[in-house]
Design a protein around this motif. Structure first.
Motif, PDB file in Angstrom:
ATOM      1  N   THR A 153       0.975   0.926   4.313  1.00  0.00           N
ATOM      2  CA  THR A 153       2.138   1.814   4.294  1.00  0.00           C
ATOM      3  C   THR A 153       3.422   1.009   4.482  1.00  0.00           C
ATOM      4  OG1 THR A 153       0.759   3.568   5.227  1.00  0.00           O
ATOM      5  CG2 THR A 153       3.149   3.891   5.351  1.00  0.00           C
ATOM      6  N   MET A 154       3.400   0.062   5.413  1.00  0.00           N
ATOM      7  CA  MET A 154       4.588  -0.777   5.628  1.00  0.00           C
ATOM      8  C   MET A 154       4.909  -1.601   4.385  1.00  0.00           C
ATOM      9  SD  MET A 154       4.038  -2.165   9.528  1.00  0.00           S
ATOM     10  CE  MET A 154       5.591  -3.076   9.586  1.00  0.00           C
ATOM     11  N   LEU A 155       3.858  -2.138   3.760  1.00  0.00           N
ATOM     12  CA  LEU A 155       4.062  -2.982   2.575  1.00  0.00           C
ATOM     13  C   LEU A 155       4.509  -2.168   1.360  1.00  0.00           C
ATOM     14  CD1 LEU A 155       0.924  -5.277   2.921  1.00  0.00           C
ATOM     15  CD2 LEU A 155       3.278  -6.130   2.752  1.00  0.00           C
ATOM     16  N   GLY A 156       4.098  -0.899   1.330  1.00  0.00           N
ATOM     17  CA  GLY A 156       4.360  -0.089   0.146  1.00  0.00           C
ATOM     18  C   GLY A 156       3.212  -0.143  -0.845  1.00  0.00           C
ATOM     19  N   VAL A 157       2.044  -0.601  -0.375  1.00  0.00           N
ATOM     20  CA  VAL A 157       0.838  -0.668  -1.222  1.00  0.00           C
ATOM     21  C   VAL A 157       0.112   0.678  -1.111  1.00  0.00           C
ATOM     22  CG1 VAL A 157      -1.433  -1.767  -1.441  1.00  0.00           C
ATOM     23  CG2 VAL A 157       0.592  -3.165  -0.957  1.00  0.00           C
ATOM     24  N   PRO A 158      -0.388   1.236  -2.230  1.00  0.00           N
ATOM     25  CA  PRO A 158      -1.081   2.531  -2.164  1.00  0.00           C
ATOM     26  C   PRO A 158      -2.274   2.485  -1.207  1.00  0.00           C
ATOM     27  CG  PRO A 158      -0.904   1.745  -4.448  1.00  0.00           C
ATOM     28  CD  PRO A 158      -0.330   0.686  -3.594  1.00  0.00           C
ATOM     29  N   THR A 159      -2.333   3.445  -0.276  1.00  0.00           N
ATOM     30  CA  THR A 159      -3.434   3.443   0.693  1.00  0.00           C
ATOM     31  C   THR A 159      -4.774   3.800   0.026  1.00  0.00           C
ATOM     32  OG1 THR A 159      -2.773   5.665   1.348  1.00  0.00           O
ATOM     33  CG2 THR A 159      -2.049   3.881   2.764  1.00  0.00           C
ATOM     34  N   ASP A 160      -4.730   4.298  -1.208  1.00  0.00           N
ATOM     35  CA  ASP A 160      -5.972   4.522  -1.960  1.00  0.00           C
ATOM     36  C   ASP A 160      -6.746   3.223  -2.153  1.00  0.00           C
ATOM     37  OD1 ASP A 160      -5.378   7.146  -2.170  1.00  0.00           O
ATOM     38  OD2 ASP A 160      -4.759   7.090  -4.281  1.00  0.00           O
ATOM     39  N   ASP A 161      -6.035   2.087  -2.101  1.00  0.00           N
ATOM     40  CA  ASP A 161      -6.692   0.794  -2.309  1.00  0.00           C
ATOM     41  C   ASP A 161      -7.185   0.166  -1.012  1.00  0.00           C
ATOM     42  OD1 ASP A 161      -6.319   0.986  -5.024  1.00  0.00           O
ATOM     43  OD2 ASP A 161      -4.406  -0.085  -5.002  1.00  0.00           O
ATOM     44  N   ALA A 162      -7.098   0.928   0.091  1.00  0.00           N
ATOM     45  CA  ALA A 162      -7.462   0.376   1.406  1.00  0.00           C
ATOM     46  C   ALA A 162      -8.893  -0.166   1.417  1.00  0.00           C
ATOM     47  CB  ALA A 162      -7.283   1.431   2.497  1.00  0.00           C
ATOM     48  N   ASP A 163      -9.830   0.599   0.855  1.00  0.00           N
ATOM     49  CA  ASP A 163     -11.235   0.169   0.914  1.00  0.00           C
ATOM     50  C   ASP A 163     -11.437  -1.157   0.182  1.00  0.00           C
ATOM     51  OD1 ASP A 163     -11.856   2.373   2.372  1.00  0.00           O
ATOM     52  OD2 ASP A 163     -12.788   3.491   0.725  1.00  0.00           O
ATOM     53  N   TYR A 164     -10.789  -1.270  -0.991  1.00  0.00           N
ATOM     54  CA  TYR A 164     -10.901  -2.512  -1.774  1.00  0.00           C
ATOM     55  C   TYR A 164     -10.335  -3.700  -0.988  1.00  0.00           C
ATOM     56  CZ  TYR A 164      -9.817  -5.898  -5.494  1.00  0.00           C
ATOM     57  OH  TYR A 164      -9.706  -7.027  -6.250  1.00  0.00           O
ATOM     58  N   LEU A 165      -9.193  -3.484  -0.333  1.00  0.00           N
ATOM     59  CA  LEU A 165      -8.556  -4.595   0.381  1.00  0.00           C
ATOM     60  C   LEU A 165      -9.322  -4.957   1.657  1.00  0.00           C
ATOM     61  CD1 LEU A 165      -4.902  -3.529  -0.407  1.00  0.00           C
ATOM     62  CD2 LEU A 165      -6.114  -5.513  -1.334  1.00  0.00           C
ATOM     63  N   VAL A 166      -9.966  -3.976   2.284  1.00  0.00           N
ATOM     64  CA  VAL A 166     -10.848  -4.277   3.423  1.00  0.00           C
ATOM     65  C   VAL A 166     -12.062  -5.082   2.939  1.00  0.00           C
ATOM     66  CG1 VAL A 166     -12.462  -3.256   5.106  1.00  0.00           C
ATOM     67  CG2 VAL A 166     -10.138  -2.369   4.915  1.00  0.00           C
ATOM     68  N   GLU A 167     -12.594  -4.698   1.774  1.00  0.00           N
ATOM     69  CA  GLU A 167     -13.735  -5.428   1.197  1.00  0.00           C
ATOM     70  C   GLU A 167     -13.346  -6.893   0.954  1.00  0.00           C
ATOM     71  OE1 GLU A 167     -14.949  -3.922  -2.635  1.00  0.00           O
ATOM     72  OE2 GLU A 167     -16.274  -5.647  -2.946  1.00  0.00           O
TER      73      GLU A 167
END
Lengths: 71, 426
Positions: B161-175
């Motif tokens: 959220t701070m970065l402005g990256v869609p939180t829909d991609d959270a799972d991919y970025l955690v992976e």
């Protein structure tokens, strides 16, 4: 408080990394410029020595110093 | 560098230095008994590693000394992890972490404004809303994997959220982050060409093809924001990157990589161990429930207990002496925060989880000095709000399965651990 020595503090703006620890500890004395992200002393730059020692110690980039006055 | 003649261990004590670098040790948790043995040995311990070795700095006072004297102990030489990098690899991978002043000061100031205590406070309501939603779901489900349900999603959603990256991609970025943690160990589960990577692994952070994927993702964000600047951290970086005096393209991609990885993996680790501690010491959590005034000290204790990053390395810029041990220019010097945070000389009864511990002089954010964790105040906010929201809901945790820990001597990661709200499933 009576008898408490007040000292002057200054920020070395070359060393400051903008962590904001000083602003957290002594908001009346330090303020970060949000554009350049460098701390500076605002308003009253005098602090009791004990509190000045804490903020000098806690500054991560050692950018804050007590300005010893020449008598 | 130490000459060959100097490479012999400098004292008899050093010969017996127990190994603390084997990543498989950490599958059972931090080898605290080994660190306690090193702490109790006078001087610094010489620890063999690959073809050479390093000085193992394990006591609080000496970690502090190394951390606070960057002119003696550089972050820019060799690498800040245990192994040296070739010059081209170090250049390609260099982030804020691997710099000294003035490069460090320049890069740090580009992002520091977003992370000052004063500006972090503006995110409190966002953090509280995300936390509340996750906890309500955790309770509604009757528990589950604490990492998957709470510890991982909370910090990744906040940093995105701070970065402005869609939180829909959270799972991919955690992976991707999980693959990066693997890269700090000695066994990667993905092939070198994963995610379409064609770059030599030695040129990628953590030698991981997941770094290629994260670089690509950051480049996509850069291109999107270039013509559509918003009030977010990526836009701020993109503006800085448009002036090469301020930030190069390579610095941008490493900064984006660092913010996503360090912004989620470390606090995830703190919350994972925090949950385990609250379950293991229910009386301590009850004290917090009885007296919410203990929340702040409890949050600090969670951070000390967790020590998400277990060490950082420096390289001596000159000959010096520490704890009576001579250090030669070029020597590797490794600060073991995992050990310093259990130093008996500083923390009374250090293996007791004490929510009212007065001494919060822990090294969860490093040992002081200019490399103080950029996200320290964000992490504090997240852990504090989590405890507040758990207390508000009177959630007590019961651990239902053994943790699966990361095979890493660097990141104190937990991949999964079962938890349920006390009282069992609904």
């Amino acid at each position: 408080m009576a008898g408490e020595e007040m000292v002057r503090v200054a920020v070395d703006q070359e060393l400051c990394i903008g962590a904001g620890v000083c602003e957290l500890l002594e908001p009346e004395v330090f303020e970060l410029d949000n554009d350049i992200v460098i701390s500076s002393v605002t308003g009253d730059e005098l602090l009791p020595r004990a509190r000045a020692d804490v903020v000098v110690d806690r500054c991560p980039s050692r950018a804050i110093a007590i300005v010893e006055e020449e008598l | 560098m130490r000459s060959t003649a100097d490479m012999a261990p400098p004292s008899a004590a050093a010969v017996d230095t127990p190994n603390v670098t084997d990543p498989s040790l950490y599958l059972e948790g931090i080898p605290h008994d080994r660190f306690a043995q090193i702490r109790a040995t006078p001087g610094l311990a010489w620890h063999p590693y690959e073809d050479g070795g390093f000085w193992a700095v394990t006591r609080h006072a000496e970690v502090r000394h190394v951390s606070r004297n960057p002119e003696l102990f550089s972050s820019a030489i060799g690498h800040t992890n245990l192994w040296d990098l070739e010059a081209d690899a170090l250049e390609a991978r260099r982030s804020l972490i691997d710099t000294d002043a003035p490069d460090h000061t320049r890069l740090r100031r580009l992002v520091a404004g977003a992370f000052t205590p004063k500006n972090i406070r503006r995110w409190e309501e966002t953090v509280r809303a995300i936390t509340g939603e996750l906890l309500d779901e955790f309770v509604a489900q009757g528990g589950g994997d604490w990492v998957d349900m709470v510890a991982a999603p909370l910090p990744i959603q906040v940093i995105l959220t701070m970065l402005g990256v869609p939180t829909d991609d959270a799972d991919y970025l955690v992976e991707l982050s999980n693959y990066l943690v693997e890269g700090t160990g000695d066994a990667q589960s993905i092939p070198p060409d994963a995610f379409g990577n064609t770059t030599e692994l030695r040129l990628l952070p953590f030698n991981s093809p997941a770094s290629h994927a994260l670089f690509e993702y950051g480049e996509g964000m850069r291109q999107q924001r270039q013509n559509d600047l918003r009030d977010d951290l990526v836009s701020h970086l993109v503006q800085a990157e448009s002036d090469v005096e301020r930030m190069s393209r390579n610095e941008y991609r490493n900064m984006f990589h660092l913010l996503v990885f360090a912004g989620n993996e470390t606090t995830r680790t703190a919350i994972s161990h925090g949950g385990m501690a609250l379950a293991a010491f229910p009386d301590e959590w009850q004290r917090v429930l009885d007296d919410p005034g203990l929340i702040d000290s409890a949050a600090e204790e969670v951070l000390r207990w967790a020590t998400p990053v277990m060490h950082m390395r420096r390289t001596a810029t000159t000959n010096s002496e520490l704890a009576g041990t001579p250090i030669a220019e070029g020597d590797k010097v490794v600060m073991w925060y995992a050990s310093a945070n259990r130093d008996e000389a500083v923390f009374e009864d250090p293996f007791r989880f004490d929510v009212s511990r007065a001494n919060s002089n822990h090294f969860a954010f490093g040992g002081g000095g200019p490399h103080l964790c950029l996200g320290a105040f964000l992490a504090r906010l997240e852990v504090t709000v989590l405890l507040e929201e758990m207390a508000k809901r009177s959630i007590c945790l019961e651990q239902t399965s053994e943790p699966v820990r990361a095979r890493s001597n660097f990141v104190h990661g937990v991949l999964s651990v079962g938890m349920q709200p006390a009282g069992g499933t609904n």
